[in-house]
Design an enzyme around this catalytic site. Structure first.
Site, PDB file in Angstrom:
ATOM      1  N   PHE A 198       2.733   2.008  -1.438  1.00  0.00           N
ATOM      2  CA  PHE A 198       1.572   1.230  -1.856  1.00  0.00           C
ATOM      3  C   PHE A 198       1.569  -0.100  -1.108  1.00  0.00           C
ATOM      4  O   PHE A 198       2.633  -0.616  -0.748  1.00  0.00           O
ATOM      5  CB  PHE A 198       1.631   0.917  -3.358  1.00  0.00           C
ATOM      6  CG  PHE A 198       1.582   2.122  -4.259  1.00  0.00           C
ATOM      7  CD1 PHE A 198       0.400   2.509  -4.865  1.00  0.00           C
ATOM      8  CD2 PHE A 198       2.729   2.856  -4.525  1.00  0.00           C
ATOM      9  CE1 PHE A 198       0.353   3.597  -5.718  1.00  0.00           C
ATOM     10  CE2 PHE A 198       2.699   3.955  -5.366  1.00  0.00           C
ATOM     11  CZ  PHE A 198       1.498   4.324  -5.962  1.00  0.00           C
ATOM     12  N   THR A 200       5.571   7.696  -2.525  1.00  0.00           N
ATOM     13  CA  THR A 200       4.303   7.093  -2.124  1.00  0.00           C
ATOM     14  C   THR A 200       4.524   5.625  -1.802  1.00  0.00           C
ATOM     15  O   THR A 200       5.240   4.921  -2.513  1.00  0.00           O
ATOM     16  CB  THR A 200       3.241   7.225  -3.237  1.00  0.00           C
ATOM     17  OG1 THR A 200       2.906   8.601  -3.398  1.00  0.00           O
ATOM     18  CG2 THR A 200       1.971   6.455  -2.890  1.00  0.00           C
TER      19      THR A 200
END
Length: 283
Positions: free
Chosen positions: A177, A175
């Site tokens: 961010f 992921t």
């Protein structure tokens, strides 16, 4: 509150992946959980928190859709990015044996990522609102046949025991961010590789998008992301989110942005920040 009074806000419960990202990047900040992304943005805009840790995309699930709809109305600036490998653990009440587990609770994406593990052990997947919330639920339920699939921090937060480590099927699950703050950072073009993020709306003329983007190609500026979404109840995708490699003070980027301006009704700079080393691996 942390000793230095600094707070970073994130969406989710304690023990979530966003919580881990906060601890990894800003260990001296107090991580503040928020119910929604709107609450995260509001916490920073009001001064309750100094920073926000926002997931924007995942190598499997794609973009986090809610975020892009919040950006146009926000006063926050992107000041950095963080790439985090996502790992899932099977956790249950202390003393539980793995062959006792009949049900595993987690977010639907986490369950899908651990499908092979669950199938091989004949464990029924049960959807929960989020991973850390599933761990909290299992801890409070007191059922020795129930487990949660969540990050390892959730086991620490809710007093659970990890029965199996790194059970996800896809080892590349990562992921990305972005860190957001009330003010932009002072980043010079000479400071190293930079990412420039911005929103724009094209003019209502034929081939506007094609013409607007032409300057990036002719000036050799690499556009790493371009996403469209509907605004103001229209089915015409006229607003775009883009990321490019480079700094606005670099001449090729200046020329590309100038040409973009000729064919756009509005451009909003969201941030200029250092490119994370992991960006090249996922580019």
């Amino acid at each position: 509150m942390s000793g230095n009074g600094k707070v970073i806000a994130y969406q989710g419960e304690r023990g979530a992946n966003s919580h881990i990202a906060c601890k990894d990047v800003y260990p001296d900040f107090e991580a503040m959980p928020c119910r929604t992304f709107e609450d995260v943005f509001a916490a920073v805009e009001s001064g309750e928190a100094q920073l926000a840790m926002i997931p924007v995309e995942n190598t499997i699930a794609g973009r986090v859709g809610d975020i892009h709809h919040l950006l146009p109305g926000s006063s926050l600036h992107m000041i950095g990015e963080h790439f985090m490998r996502i790992k899932f653990q099977l956790m249950a009440l202390p003393g539980t044996k793995i062959d006792e587990i009949e049900q595993a609770y987690s977010h639907v994406m986490a369950l899908g990522q651990c499908r092979n593990f669950l199938r091989d052990r004949n464990i029924t997947a049960v959807t929960a609102a989020d991973t850390a919330g599933a761990a909290r639920f299992v801890a409070g339920q007191g059922d020795a046949k129930a487990a949660a699939i969540a990050p390892s921090l959730a086991a620490e937060e809710y007093g659970l025991e990890i029965l199996a480590h790194d059970i996800e099927d896809a080892q590349h699950n990562t992921t990305r961010f972005v860190i957001m703050a009330p003010e932009p950072i002072d980043l010079a073009a000479s400071d190293g590789k930079a990412v420039t993020a911005f929103l724009f709306q094209v003019r209502n003329i034929p081939s506007a998008l094609y013409k607007a983007l032409g300057g990036f190609a002719t000036n050799g500026v690499n556009m790493t992301k371009l996403e469209s979404y509907q605004i103001e109840g229209s089915f015409n995708a006229s607003q775009f989110y883009a990321e490019i490699e480079g700094h606005p003070d670099e001449r090729p980027v200046q020329l590309a942005l100038e040409e973009l301006g000729f064919f756009s009704s509005s451009i909003k700079l969201l941030g200029v920040y250092p490119a994370h080393p992991a960006r090249e691996r996922f580019g």
